[in-house]
Design an enzyme around this catalytic site. Structure first.
Site, PDB file in Angstrom:
ATOM      1  N   HIS A 279      -5.772   7.926  10.134  1.00  0.00           N
ATOM      2  CA  HIS A 279      -4.902   6.844  10.583  1.00  0.00           C
ATOM      3  C   HIS A 279      -3.920   7.323  11.287  1.00  0.00           C
ATOM      4  CE1 HIS A 279      -2.264   7.520   6.979  1.00  0.00           C
ATOM      5  NE2 HIS A 279      -3.169   7.925   6.320  1.00  0.00           N
ATOM      6  N   ASP A 291      -0.204  13.577   6.217  1.00  0.00           N
ATOM      7  CA  ASP A 291      -0.900  12.257   5.706  1.00  0.00           C
ATOM      8  C   ASP A 291      -0.289  11.223   7.149  1.00  0.00           C
ATOM      9  OD1 ASP A 291      -1.877  10.241   4.738  1.00  0.00           O
ATOM     10  OD2 ASP A 291      -0.242   9.734   3.303  1.00  0.00           O
ATOM     11  N   GLU A 325      -2.823   1.977   7.842  1.00  0.00           N
ATOM     12  CA  GLU A 325      -3.369   2.347   6.516  1.00  0.00           C
ATOM     13  C   GLU A 325      -2.423   2.317   5.382  1.00  0.00           C
ATOM     14  OE1 GLU A 325      -4.917   4.856   3.308  1.00  0.00           O
ATOM     15  OE2 GLU A 325      -2.980   5.329   4.453  1.00  0.00           O
ATOM     16  N   GLU A 326      -1.423   2.783   5.627  1.00  0.00           N
ATOM     17  CA  GLU A 326      -0.373   3.089   4.524  1.00  0.00           C
ATOM     18  C   GLU A 326       0.073   1.885   3.734  1.00  0.00           C
ATOM     19  OE1 GLU A 326      -0.067   5.847   3.234  1.00  0.00           O
ATOM     20  OE2 GLU A 326       0.012   7.421   4.573  1.00  0.00           O
ATOM     21  N   ASP A 353      -8.514  12.107   5.567  1.00  0.00           N
ATOM     22  CA  ASP A 353      -7.135  11.865   5.477  1.00  0.00           C
ATOM     23  C   ASP A 353      -6.712  12.270   3.845  1.00  0.00           C
ATOM     24  OD1 ASP A 353      -4.891  10.199   5.085  1.00  0.00           O
ATOM     25  OD2 ASP A 353      -5.703   8.451   3.994  1.00  0.00           O
ATOM     26  N   HIS A 423       3.626  11.584   1.493  1.00  0.00           N
ATOM     27  CA  HIS A 423       4.635  10.373   1.165  1.00  0.00           C
ATOM     28  C   HIS A 423       6.208  10.829   1.126  1.00  0.00           C
ATOM     29  CE1 HIS A 423       1.517   7.302   0.219  1.00  0.00           C
ATOM     30  NE2 HIS A 423       0.933   7.830   1.281  1.00  0.00           N
TER      31      HIS A 423
END
Length: 456
Positions: A279, A291, A325-326, A353, A423
């Site tokens: 992503h 990520d 995606e997130e 991912d 994140h």
């Protein structure tokens, strides 16, 4: 001609075939490690563009950049697939402190969870009720929760070797905590960061209010693991302490963005599709290198490595860089929807991912027959220390493509350090090892080569 002669001929033919695959593997790994582009691409995505939250200017810059780079590879097709995505903005930097008595405060590190509403203007202060799970919250009931800030302090289970299992075990408190606390009259939610180590980085992530009316929606933020430990210790001594936090985030109207797609058209079975992807979006904290900048550039590199190794695929190989995606999975949903409308036969989908760490192998969503085939490929991967081939979860972006007759897979790097970065402001380019990233790209390309050659 004697039977033993046929046996010798069979042995020689089989051995040459096996050697041919081994030679191609060697070419793929050598090219990735000595003349790779994945690290260069990631450097630009991370350091020249940065965090790529869906709907942001940086996300659109990433779309333009990756499309241009795919076009430079000389693929048969490169195009953008429009998709509407949510636009949530963080606003100013969040601020929080613990108040033990009037004028006695201790600051803590927090960040708003993606999709959260803002606190009231000037911030929010209230007493705290600590729980370890949503189930524990429901047990307390409304009388114990109403008017308070709920502090979800469920830690990731440290003795689970599979760290994604530990993540799944407590991610519900982040995703649904504010929804459930709001139903009980809480005024805010603070969630322990999903991180296996103790540090000062709060980790964001998506959350939902479900169909909760606006009047019951409450602000939700993550707190660093160090500060979660501190807050819990202070509550053990004094249940009357208060927490103040302020955040100015807001949800805006959806905007148009794009999946980025490139294709090498198959020479024999062009209507059978094999895809590899990651992503393109990330959270706005850090620069999204692990990520999922790593998965994005590894997927791009797969097609480049096939071309550099002079492999002419029998089936059509696509790289798909999914958007959103997130906080919505809109890109994956749109891609699967269009594929179904066109009647495209996606026989195999591979996702990266899980960070740019040392590759260990793959998880497969497949039947037993394909797993038997994979077992026969293990000897090819053994020289590269790839040993993990198990049935398991492939990935969020390829999951909508799964049918009873196809295979979805996920690259599985070593995951022990992944949640140190996930994140957070700690997800930075400097934490990606060039060699590990390149090994992952080569491992993915090698699997795609085998699936294309031998089918599923």
């Amino acid at each position: 001609m004697k039977p033993c002669f046929f046996a010798v001929i069979f042995f020689l033919v089989f051995n040459v075939s096996a050697q041919t695959d081994a030679e191609i593997f060697k070419s793929i790994y050598s090219t990735s490690l000595t003349n790779g582009k994945s690290y260069h691409w990631l450097d630009y995505l991370s350091n020249q563009i940065g965090g790529r939250l869906s709907g942001s200017l940086n996300a659109e810059k990433a779309v333009a950049y990756t499309k241009e780079e795919l076009e430079l590879l000389g693929l048969d097709k490169v195009w953008l697939q429009p998709v509407m995505v949510p636009k949530w903005v963080r606003g100013g930097k969040e601020y929080a402190f613990i108040e033990t008595a009037s004028g006695l405060t201790s600051t803590v590190n927090i960040c708003a969870l993606g999709g959260s509403i803002a606190t009231p203007i000037g911030g929010l202060k209230a007493q705290i009720v600590e729980v370890k799970s949503i189930e524990a919250l429901k047990t307390l009931g409304k009388s114990a929760v109403s008017g308070k800030i709920v502090f979800f302090n469920g830690a990731m289970q440290a003795d689970l070797i599979q760290t994604f299992e530990a993540y799944s075990g407590c991610s519900e408190q982040r995703y649904a905590g504010a929804m459930e606390a709001g139903k009980l009259g809480a005024v805010g939610v603070i969630v322990r960061s999903l991180n296996l180590r103790l540090d000062d980085f709060p980790h964001t992530g998506s959350m939902t209010y479900g169909d909760l009316p606006n009047s019951q929606r409450i602000p939700s933020a993550a707190i660093s693991t160090n500060d979660a430990e501190k807050l819990s210790s202070m509550l053990a001594l004094d249940k009357n302490i208060k927490l103040f936090f302020n955040q100015t985030c807001q949800q805006l109207q959806d905007v148009q963005s794009y999946n980025v797609i490139g294709e090498i058209t198959g020479s024999q079975f062009p209507n059978e599709y094999i895809i590899v992807g990651g992503h393109l979006d990330s959270w706005d904290l850090g620069d999204g290198s692990h990520d999922d900048g790593a998965g994005t550039v590894q997927s791009m590199e797969v097609l480049r490595l096939l071309k550099e190794s002079d492999i002419k695929p029998k089936r059509s190989i696509r790289v798909v860089l999914f958007m959103n995606e997130e906080n919505g999975l809109r890109g994956a949903t749109k891609y699967a929807e269009i594929a179904k409308q066109k009647g495209e036969n996606h026989i195999f989908s591979l996702e990266s991912d899980s960070g740019g760490f040392t590759p260990r192998g793959f998880d497969f969503q497949s039947d037993d027959a394909f797993m038997t085939k994979v077992e026969g490929w293990k000897s090819l991967f053994k020289p590269y220390l790839i040993h993990y081939f198990e049935k398991g979860y492939s990935g969020a972006d390829v999951a909508p493509l799964k049918t009873d007759s196809n295979v979805c897979a996920g690259l599985r790097p070593d995951s022990q350090r992944y949640f140190d970065h996930h994140h957070s402001d700690n997800d930075l380019f400097e934490h990606v090892n060039k060699r590990e990233l390149e090994l992952g790209a080569a491992t993915m390309a090698s699997l795609i080569y085998l699936v294309d050659k031998y089918g599923i």
